[in-house]
Design an enzyme around this catalytic site. Sequence first.
Site, PDB file in Angstrom:
ATOM      1  N   LEU A 126      33.974  38.405  55.852  1.00  0.00           N
ATOM      2  CA  LEU A 126      33.460  37.391  54.933  1.00  0.00           C
ATOM      3  C   LEU A 126      34.177  36.054  55.140  1.00  0.00           C
ATOM      4  O   LEU A 126      33.552  35.001  55.234  1.00  0.00           O
ATOM      5  CB  LEU A 126      33.634  37.867  53.483  1.00  0.00           C
ATOM      6  CG  LEU A 126      33.174  36.934  52.367  1.00  0.00           C
ATOM      7  CD1 LEU A 126      31.668  36.666  52.473  1.00  0.00           C
ATOM      8  CD2 LEU A 126      33.509  37.521  50.992  1.00  0.00           C
ATOM      9  N   ARG A 269      74.761  56.979  47.510  1.00  0.00           N
ATOM     10  CA  ARG A 269      75.678  55.874  47.822  1.00  0.00           C
ATOM     11  C   ARG A 269      76.758  55.785  46.743  1.00  0.00           C
ATOM     12  O   ARG A 269      76.451  55.588  45.560  1.00  0.00           O
ATOM     13  CB  ARG A 269      74.889  54.571  47.892  1.00  0.00           C
ATOM     14  CG  ARG A 269      75.720  53.292  48.003  1.00  0.00           C
ATOM     15  CD  ARG A 269      76.462  53.186  49.306  1.00  0.00           C
ATOM     16  NE  ARG A 269      77.047  51.856  49.455  1.00  0.00           N
ATOM     17  CZ  ARG A 269      77.871  51.519  50.442  1.00  0.00           C
ATOM     18  NH1 ARG A 269      78.210  52.415  51.372  1.00  0.00           N
ATOM     19  NH2 ARG A 269      78.359  50.290  50.523  1.00  0.00           N
ATOM     20  N   GLU A 365      41.772  40.722  50.036  1.00  0.00           N
ATOM     21  CA  GLU A 365      40.759  41.126  49.043  1.00  0.00           C
ATOM     22  C   GLU A 365      40.737  40.169  47.852  1.00  0.00           C
ATOM     23  O   GLU A 365      40.450  40.572  46.713  1.00  0.00           O
ATOM     24  CB  GLU A 365      40.997  42.565  48.557  1.00  0.00           C
ATOM     25  CG  GLU A 365      40.900  43.616  49.632  1.00  0.00           C
ATOM     26  CD  GLU A 365      39.512  43.785  50.189  1.00  0.00           C
ATOM     27  OE1 GLU A 365      38.600  44.145  49.440  1.00  0.00           O
ATOM     28  OE2 GLU A 365      39.349  43.561  51.400  1.00  0.00           O
TER      29      GLU A 365
END
Length: 382
Positions: A126, A269, A365
């Site tokens: 488009l 961690r 989009e």
Amino acid sequence: MRDSFYLTDEQRQVRDLVRTVARERIAPLAAQVDETDTYPADQLRRLGEAGLMGLHIPEAYGGTGLGVLAFCLAVEEIAWACASTAVVYLVQYTGGFPIVIAGSEAQKRRYLPRLAAGEITAAFSLSEPGAGSDAASLTTTAVRRGDRYLLNGTKAWVTNGSHARVLTLFATMDQGRGRHGVTGFLVEPTFPGFALGKLERKMGVRGSPTVAIHLSDCEVPVENRLGGEGDGFKIALRVLDGSRPAVGAQAVGIGQAALDAAVAYAKERAQFGQPIAAFQGIQFMLADMAMQLHASRLMVHHAAALADRGAPSTAFESSMAKCFASDAAMRITTDAVQIFGGYGYTREYPVERFMRDAKATQIYEGTNQIQRIVVARELARG
């Protein structure tokens, strides 16, 4: 993620099948796809072999016809594993669904079974260099000459355009009529006058090719017109209403991957003699990430379910879902990088890739600024 009680058994089965394929066959290759800009052909083939390329295609044409929500569930699981593969998979919908809703019987029989089987992929075209958010201001023209149309112009940002065997492409028959002049066509790359242009070098979703297309008296048979002359913009908007929740689902998948990685890292961690997950600063970040993700998923599922139930318009819900989920994914992935600290900024861990991939969902989009315009316009209409 806790199981969603509102899903049907069939939808759960689809989700679980995609999850297995995605985590076993797609995720291990995601870093390589990103690092080398590799088109995920093998990953798409595996999805086709599992019968997952035609969820949006009716059974009469080789698909399963399970609807938008099932498709969104699949997109999320694939995006968790590899955002690039998810983009190509998603475009199979945006390029193919116009044929489902507006194609002639001959067009459906020519293209849909091959799309459903994964034998070919589709693209949706488009946008143009000068017509992005203002999608009605197309300058690519279509003129009828006997039994064919001649298309002239340049299309931009065509996802999967270099690999698709059919492109749902929009051109104008009369620029003076604005959106009412836009007409859809099913264009094959073998048509005379069709040429691929520049391949974009992108920040994220790098395994999903994005190209320009040049049309120079491109000959499109009349039987490849999609719908009637002037129907193109209506077709495009209806497709976007269905694809925007899927982009939201992609964002949810990326966000879930980032949250999963951040939680695992925070638990292992150690600093100051304890895992960093024990520190309230990290706990609050993880909690916010989880809440944003959960809200995003529910918005996506709500918009998709409305579409499946035949709601006359889902523009409001679809735009909200796409906008909210993609903004949330950007925040979640950014926080994931922060939780990883210096390691998060390196390619040794995947969270930097998640952050780069998430950014795209705020742009394509329809940018999130356009989504907010759609939402506001729908509110004003009452």
